[in-house]
Design an enzyme around this catalytic site. Structure first.
Site, PDB file in Angstrom:
ATOM      1  N   ALA A  62       0.842  -1.206   0.000  1.00 17.93           N
ATOM      2  CA  ALA A  62       0.000   0.000   0.000  1.00 17.93           C
ATOM      3  C   ALA A  62       0.876   1.256   0.000  1.00 17.93           C
ATOM      4  CB  ALA A  62      -0.944  -0.039   1.191  1.00 17.93           C
ATOM      5  N   ARG A  63       1.247   1.723   1.167  1.00 22.89           N
ATOM      6  CA  ARG A  63       2.168   2.852   1.302  1.00 22.89           C
ATOM      7  C   ARG A  63       3.047   2.592   2.524  1.00 22.89           C
ATOM      8  NH1 ARG A  63       1.147   3.708  -3.199  1.00 22.89           N
ATOM      9  NH2 ARG A  63       0.250   5.576  -4.167  1.00 22.89           N
ATOM     10  N   GLU A  97      10.577   6.503   0.786  1.00 23.72           N
ATOM     11  CA  GLU A  97      11.214   5.905  -0.391  1.00 23.72           C
ATOM     12  C   GLU A  97      11.631   6.999  -1.388  1.00 23.72           C
ATOM     13  OE1 GLU A  97       7.754   3.404  -1.345  1.00 23.72           O
ATOM     14  OE2 GLU A  97       7.477   4.561  -3.171  1.00 23.72           O
ATOM     15  N   HIS A 136       8.843  -0.631  -5.054  1.00 23.38           N
ATOM     16  CA  HIS A 136       7.540  -0.059  -5.420  1.00 23.38           C
ATOM     17  C   HIS A 136       7.195  -0.383  -6.884  1.00 23.38           C
ATOM     18  CE1 HIS A 136       4.557   3.399  -4.381  1.00 23.38           C
ATOM     19  NE2 HIS A 136       3.999   2.518  -5.179  1.00 23.38           N
TER      20      HIS A 136
HETATM   21  C1  DGY Z   1      -0.324   3.552  -7.219  1.00 24.28           C
HETATM   22  O1  DGY Z   1      -0.867   3.510  -8.327  1.00 24.28           O
HETATM   23  O2  DGY Z   1      -0.798   4.166  -6.258  1.00 24.28           O
HETATM   24  C2  DGY Z   1       0.982   2.855  -7.094  1.00 24.28           C
HETATM   25  O3  DGY Z   1       1.402   2.752  -5.795  1.00 24.28           O
HETATM   26  C3  DGY Z   1       2.012   3.596  -7.930  1.00 24.28           C
HETATM   27  O4  DGY Z   1       2.600   2.705  -8.741  1.00 24.28           O
END
Ligand code: DGY
Length: 328
Positions: free
Chosen positions: A240-241, A270, A288
């Protein structure tokens, strides 16, 4: 001759997308792979009606105030925590993202990361390349079972559901999830998925996948207290993040084997990676790339461009986040 509106493409983009945008706009493209600094972004946005961004450009209230000509912010990502949506809406700036086109690809990667983490694939490859493979032994690189175990999903949106489908039908996993709102009954029945409290999810999951949006509310929502509830045999996967996980607490839990392993595709701060994670064998680290297949990235890039064209030509953008600004 009509003067074309000016836009900024803030990151390198596919040629076909630049061509599409150039048919409608006077395009200023930052073609470098290093993102523009906030100051450079502000300077390049002067007089621009629209901007095409990725997750590396932050759109803040201050930036919007400094760029009064801006009418549309179109991000080539599904996540939009880098954009102050409320500030955009208050200034009647249309914001769009790229949902749906990346769902299955991202779910494929989420499941691959789960597998690599549970089955110690990166650790095995590192050992082999370093010449450390000497012989077979009964417990050599023995990992965790995947099929038939309990899959926990925190954040049961489109990508969460696609991962659950893989677990349920590909690997006969029992699916539990925690989400603010329950899934429609039909989807719960299809996935045989049960909504549980967050603590129960942490306690029961053999493999926990984080797929929730990042916000002030979800910041570090997996920290020491949450990790302490997980099984010592459990794996944690974050696609996710980065900011959702307290990385220092995670590194400590992995080091002390309070959970078995983690797979991380996203990091707080990151592309910098917390050095404590880099030294641990029981964590799989990827840069990522969950949505990174060529067809999916092209679909995302085209959708972002289609949103920008529509937003600035009076058509309906395909995937707006604040459609209310169009009717205001
Ligand atoms: C998104 O689309 O939010 C991804 O994390 C970026 O590649």
């Amino acid at each position: 001759m009509d003067v074309k509106p000016k836009i900024l493409v803030a990151r390198r983009a596919p040629a076909a997308v630049l061509e599409k945008l150039s048919a409608h706009f006077d395009v200023d493209c930052h073609a470098g792979d290093a993102p523009l600094s906030p100051e450079e972004l502000r300077a390049r946005l002067q007089g621009k009606a629209g901007v095409y961004i990725t997750g590396t450009e932050r759109i803040t209230a201050e930036l919007l105030d400094a760029c009064p000509a801006l009418r549309a912010v179109c991000t080539m990502t599904v996540g939009y925590n880098h954009i102050d949506l409320a500030a955009c809406t208050a200034r009647r700036v249309l914001v769009s993202n790229t949902p749906d086109v990346l769902t299955e690809t991202t779910a494929d990667f989420g499941f691959a990361l789960l597998m690599a983490t549970a089955r110690r694939m990166s650790e095995g490859e590192r050992l082999l390349r370093d010449g450390g493979w000497k012989s077979w032994a009964w417990d050599f690189l023995a990992g965790s079972e995947v099929h038939g175990t309990t899959l926990g999903i925190l954040g049961m949106g489109r990508i969460g559901q696609a991962i659950a489908r893989r677990g349920r039908f590909g690997f006969r996993m029992k699916v539990i999830y925690h989400n603010r709102s329950p899934l429609p009954a039909g989807i719960e029945a299809e996935l045989d998925a049960r909504r549980v409290a967050k603590d129960e999810l942490l306690r029961q999951a053999d493999h926990l996948v984080l797929v929730l949006p990042y916000s002030a509310e979800s910041h570090h929502c997996i920290a020491a207290a949450e990790l302490a509830l997980m099984k010592p045999t459990a794996t944690l996967v974050n696609i996710a993040r980065g900011g959702i996980v307290d990385e220092d607490a995670l590194a400590a839990a992995l080091r002390e084997r309070r959970i078995a392993a983690a797979g991380l595709d996203v990091f707080e701060g990151e592309p910098r990676v917390n050095p404590a994670l880099l030294t641990l064998p029981n964590v799989v680290l990827t840069p990522h790339i969950a949505s990174a297949t060529m067809p999916t990235r092209l679909a995302m890039a085209h959708l972002a461009a289609d949103n920008l064209v529509a937003a600035l030509t009076g058509a309906a953008p395909p995937t707006p986040l604040n459609p209310e600004v169009l009717s205001a």
